[in-house]
Design an enzyme around this catalytic site. Structure first.
Site, PDB file in Angstrom:
ATOM      1  N   ALA A  26      -9.958  -2.981  -1.335  1.00  0.00           N
ATOM      2  CA  ALA A  26     -10.651  -4.244  -1.080  1.00  0.00           C
ATOM      3  C   ALA A  26     -10.879  -4.985  -2.392  1.00  0.00           C
ATOM      4  O   ALA A  26     -10.823  -4.394  -3.471  1.00  0.00           O
ATOM      5  CB  ALA A  26     -11.981  -3.983  -0.390  1.00  0.00           C
ATOM      6  N   GLY A  65      -9.474   0.414   1.625  1.00  0.00           N
ATOM      7  CA  GLY A  65      -9.186  -0.381   2.813  1.00  0.00           C
ATOM      8  C   GLY A  65      -7.718  -0.454   3.145  1.00  0.00           C
ATOM      9  O   GLY A  65      -7.344  -0.659   4.309  1.00  0.00           O
ATOM     10  N   GLU A 119      -7.046   2.649   5.080  1.00  0.00           N
ATOM     11  CA  GLU A 119      -7.705   2.463   6.374  1.00  0.00           C
ATOM     12  C   GLU A 119      -6.887   1.533   7.268  1.00  0.00           C
ATOM     13  O   GLU A 119      -6.790   1.746   8.483  1.00  0.00           O
ATOM     14  CB  GLU A 119      -9.110   1.910   6.160  1.00  0.00           C
ATOM     15  CG  GLU A 119     -10.050   2.933   5.526  1.00  0.00           C
ATOM     16  CD  GLU A 119     -11.414   2.369   5.208  1.00  0.00           C
ATOM     17  OE1 GLU A 119     -12.405   2.854   5.768  1.00  0.00           O
ATOM     18  OE2 GLU A 119     -11.492   1.426   4.375  1.00  0.00           O
ATOM     19  N   GLU A 154     -13.562   5.368  -2.518  1.00  0.00           N
ATOM     20  CA  GLU A 154     -14.824   4.629  -2.440  1.00  0.00           C
ATOM     21  C   GLU A 154     -15.999   5.330  -3.128  1.00  0.00           C
ATOM     22  O   GLU A 154     -16.883   4.654  -3.676  1.00  0.00           O
ATOM     23  CB  GLU A 154     -15.182   4.351  -0.974  1.00  0.00           C
ATOM     24  CG  GLU A 154     -14.370   3.234  -0.320  1.00  0.00           C
ATOM     25  CD  GLU A 154     -13.066   3.730   0.280  1.00  0.00           C
ATOM     26  OE1 GLU A 154     -12.429   2.964   1.015  1.00  0.00           O
ATOM     27  OE2 GLU A 154     -12.669   4.896   0.007  1.00  0.00           O
TER      28      GLU A 154
END
Length: 260
Positions: free
Chosen positions: A66, A112, A115, A135
């Site tokens: 991200a 992300g 993901e 993360e």
């Protein structure tokens, strides 16, 4: 919607979505997520689209996470809203899509990005790709389904280790532990991805959608997956694809299924 951060093109029934922020390693910012949400919704509504191939621009990254600068000053409430909205409009929308999504992982798939790949129904990775959920190095945890989908794919022990060590793994290991379906030479990534999707496009689209729904039911709390399968199986008998498939089989010809 005019896209600034993704490329979108339909070819032979496949919607190609390319996250096009190569200089930023295709990082997901709010605008990119909004465009992805629009493209996912478009795929569901457009009868020309039979399946979707999702990849990143360039050779370095699928999506390298991200855009941290956008949420570095968020409050807990804003952080929760960020995750909830992204889950609903992009990640869950992909996983629950009636049309198959394939992630062609051309490089780094981190945070992300991994993901996003895990939300897709099938994953093919270039052998040069690396994957991970880093993360915890930022004082966060995955917020777009990473803790849930990684555990479903590779098991609790491996998922916990990957998440709390933040270590990256190779495409070869990702294939070995079931995180990706295939690891292939980088130059063969799109060819292999298209080969899989071309097989799917020959099948009955209503049955494909029913199969996705039944498989997804395995992971839904309080839902009896066997019951979902039984109901989806029963519904198949009432659609035109079943009639066409059986007629084609009995008359020894190739079926001509209608688009979903």
């Amino acid at each position: 919607m005019t896209y600034q951060n993704i490329l979108s093109e339909i070819k032979n029934g496949t919607l190609y979505i390319t996250i096009n922020r190569e200089k930023k390693l295709n990082a997901l910012n709010k605008d990119t997520l909004a465009e992805l949400a629009d493209a996912v919704a478009f795929a569901q509504e457009n009868p020309e689209v039979k399946c979707v191939l999702l990849t990143g621009a360039g050779e370095k990254a699928f999506v390298a996470g991200a855009d941290i600068s956008e949420f570095s000053s968020y409050t807990p409430e804003q952080g929760e809203a960020l995750a909830r909205n992204g889950q609903a409009t992009v990640f869950d929308a992909i996983e629950n899509s009636r049309k198959p999504f394939l992630a062609a992982i051309n490089g780094f798939a981190l945070g992300g990005g991994l993901e996003l790949a895990m939300a897709c129904h099938i994953r093919v990775a270039a052998d040069t790709a690396k994957m991970g959920l880093p993360e915890v190095t930022l004082g966060l945890i995955p917020g777009y389904g990473g803790t849930q989908r990684l555990t479903q794919l590779v098991g609790k022990g491996r998922a916990t280790e990957m998440i709390i060590t933040a270590e990256m793994i190779t495409a070869e290991k990702a294939e070995r532990i079931g995180l990706v379906n295939y690891s292939v030479p980088a130059q063969e990534l799109i060819v292999k991805s298209e080969e899989i999707l071309n097989k799917i496009k020959q099948r009955a689209p209503l049955a494909v959608a029913a199969a996705i729904s039944a498989v997804n039911a395995v992971y839904r709390d309080g839902v009896n997956g066997f019951e979902v399968e039984i109901k989806e199986f029963g519904k198949c008998f009432g659609n035109e694809d079943f009639k066409e498939g059986v007629t084609a089989f009995l008359t020894k010809r190739a079926p001509e299924f209608k688009a979903l």
